[in-house]
Structure formats: C-alpha cells, structure tokens
Design a protein around this motif. Structure first.
Motif, mmCIF file in Angstrom:
data_model
loop_
_atom_site.group_PDB
_atom_site.id
_atom_site.type_symbol
_atom_site.label_atom_id
_atom_site.label_comp_id
_atom_site.label_asym_id
_atom_site.label_seq_id
_atom_site.Cartn_x
_atom_site.Cartn_y
_atom_site.Cartn_z
ATOM 1 N N VAL A 1 0.843 -1.202 0.000
ATOM 2 C CA VAL A 1 0.000 0.000 0.000
ATOM 3 C C VAL A 1 0.879 1.252 0.000
ATOM 4 O O VAL A 1 0.605 2.215 -0.713
ATOM 5 C CB VAL A 1 -0.963 -0.002 1.220
ATOM 6 C CG1 VAL A 1 -1.627 1.344 1.410
ATOM 7 C CG2 VAL A 1 -2.003 -1.092 1.070
ATOM 8 N N GLY A 2 1.918 1.232 0.819
ATOM 9 C CA GLY A 2 2.825 2.383 0.877
ATOM 10 C C GLY A 2 3.493 2.641 -0.453
ATOM 11 O O GLY A 2 3.682 3.800 -0.847
ATOM 12 N N GLU B 1 0.819 4.177 -3.091
ATOM 13 C CA GLU B 1 0.375 5.553 -2.854
ATOM 14 C C GLU B 1 1.489 6.534 -3.231
ATOM 15 O O GLU B 1 2.660 6.188 -3.183
ATOM 16 C CB GLU B 1 0.002 5.740 -1.378
ATOM 17 C CG GLU B 1 -1.256 5.021 -0.964
ATOM 18 C CD GLU B 1 -2.497 5.579 -1.644
ATOM 19 O OE1 GLU B 1 -2.670 6.810 -1.669
ATOM 20 O OE2 GLU B 1 -3.279 4.763 -2.151
ATOM 21 N N PRO B 2 1.098 7.742 -3.546
ATOM 22 C CA PRO B 2 2.127 8.755 -3.842
ATOM 23 C C PRO B 2 2.987 9.024 -2.600
ATOM 24 O O PRO B 2 2.503 9.007 -1.479
ATOM 25 C CB PRO B 2 1.328 10.010 -4.211
ATOM 26 C CG PRO B 2 -0.098 9.583 -4.360
ATOM 27 C CD PRO B 2 -0.255 8.237 -3.761
ATOM 28 N N SER B 3 4.236 9.291 -2.855
ATOM 29 C CA SER B 3 5.182 9.518 -1.766
ATOM 30 C C SER B 3 4.772 10.752 -0.956
ATOM 31 O O SER B 3 4.410 11.777 -1.521
ATOM 32 C CB SER B 3 6.571 9.723 -2.351
ATOM 33 O OG SER B 3 7.501 9.907 -1.325
ATOM 34 N N SER C 1 2.152 10.991 1.018
ATOM 35 C CA SER C 1 0.730 11.033 1.375
ATOM 36 C C SER C 1 0.549 10.417 2.761
ATOM 37 O O SER C 1 1.340 9.574 3.192
ATOM 38 C CB SER C 1 -0.116 10.293 0.337
ATOM 39 O OG SER C 1 0.068 8.907 0.467
ATOM 40 N N LEU D 1 -1.577 8.210 3.819
ATOM 41 C CA LEU D 1 -1.788 6.767 3.748
ATOM 42 C C LEU D 1 -0.464 6.038 3.523
ATOM 43 O O LEU D 1 -0.201 5.005 4.140
ATOM 44 C CB LEU D 1 -2.796 6.420 2.649
ATOM 45 C CG LEU D 1 -3.187 4.950 2.542
ATOM 46 C CD1 LEU D 1 -3.794 4.466 3.860
ATOM 47 C CD2 LEU D 1 -4.161 4.738 1.405
ATOM 48 N N SER D 2 0.363 6.588 2.678
ATOM 49 C CA SER D 2 1.669 5.982 2.407
ATOM 50 C C SER D 2 2.524 5.980 3.674
ATOM 51 O O SER D 2 3.137 4.966 4.018
ATOM 52 C CB SER D 2 2.380 6.749 1.299
ATOM 53 O OG SER D 2 3.702 6.304 1.147
#
Length: 140
Positions: free
Chosen positions: A101-102, A105-107, A109, A111-112
């Motif tokens: 997931v990390g 996701e965009p670096s 973010s 969530l990341s």
C-alpha cells in the motif's frame, strides 16, 4: 564410617548380591532368587565407605536435577518458537500489505506514511521476537 560387607554371585542371574557382615540370607535384587551363605569361601570381602556412597548418590541426584532443568528449558524454548512461528504469519502478511500500500500511494501522502509505519512496526516486532528466542537459547 566404614562397614564390612561381602558379595556373592547369584546362582540365578550371576549378579553380585551384597551381604552385610553376619548376614546369612538375602534375595537377589535383579531376579529375586533366594541366596543363603553356606560356605564362607564364597565371599568377596569389600570395605564400604558410607560417606562415599552418600556422596555418589547426591552427585547422581544433582545431575538428574540438572538434566531435568535443561529439559524444561528446551521445552520452554520450543514452545516460544512455536508461538512465534504462528504469530509470524499474520505479521508478515500485514507487513507485505502495508509496504505494498505504501508503495502504491504517492510519496508523502498520509496513507503511504501510515502504511510504511505499520510495516516497520511489524518488522520490528518480528525481529525482536526472534531475537529474544535466539538470546534465550544462549543462556543455557
């Protein structure tokens, strides 16, 4: 203190049977055959130091206790390995999902960052758990 004892060969099984001085009858502790002293030339005379016998018995008991403690430690370690092996499976799955997931996701973010943090925590738990098991094995 030393006492005088004699030994006679058992006619049933050939084991040496101990007679205290003056004793005329005994039973073989191996086969149970009754033995009576008929001829004094059959004796094998030995001086027995009772303190040495007690010391040998004590040493044997100590060694048995040491072996028992070692066996308990080994069982405890095996139990810990089993628990850690079972706990490792979900931690590895969470670790892989979190890093996937990390990475998706965009670096930078939230969530990341959270996913990488969760994966790092799982990795630390796995590492510390197995390290403590290995250190516990060295303390024997």
């Amino acid at each position: 203190m030393s006492t005088k004892a004699v030994e006679i060969k058992c006619p049933g099984c050939g084991a040496m049977v101990r007679f205290d001085e003056g004793q005329k009858r005994a039973f073989c502790s191996y086969c149970g055959s009754p033995i009576a002293v008929e001829n004094s030339s059959e004796f094998i005379t030995r001086n027995i130091d009772e303190a040495d016998l007690k010391r040998a018995e004590t040493d044997q008991l100590i060694r048995l206790k040491e072996l028992e403690l070692q066996e308990r430690r080994e069982r405890k370690t095996e139990g810990r390995k089993k628990v850690m092996g079972i706990a490792s499976v979900p931690l590895v799955i969470i670790l892989l999902i979190a890093f996937a997931v990390g990475a998706a996701e965009p670096s930078g973010s939230p969530l990341s960052d959270s996913a990488y943090s969760m994966g790092s925590i799982c990795l630390l738990i796995l590492g510390w758990g197995w390290l403590f098991i290995l250190i516990g094995n060295d303390k024997k």
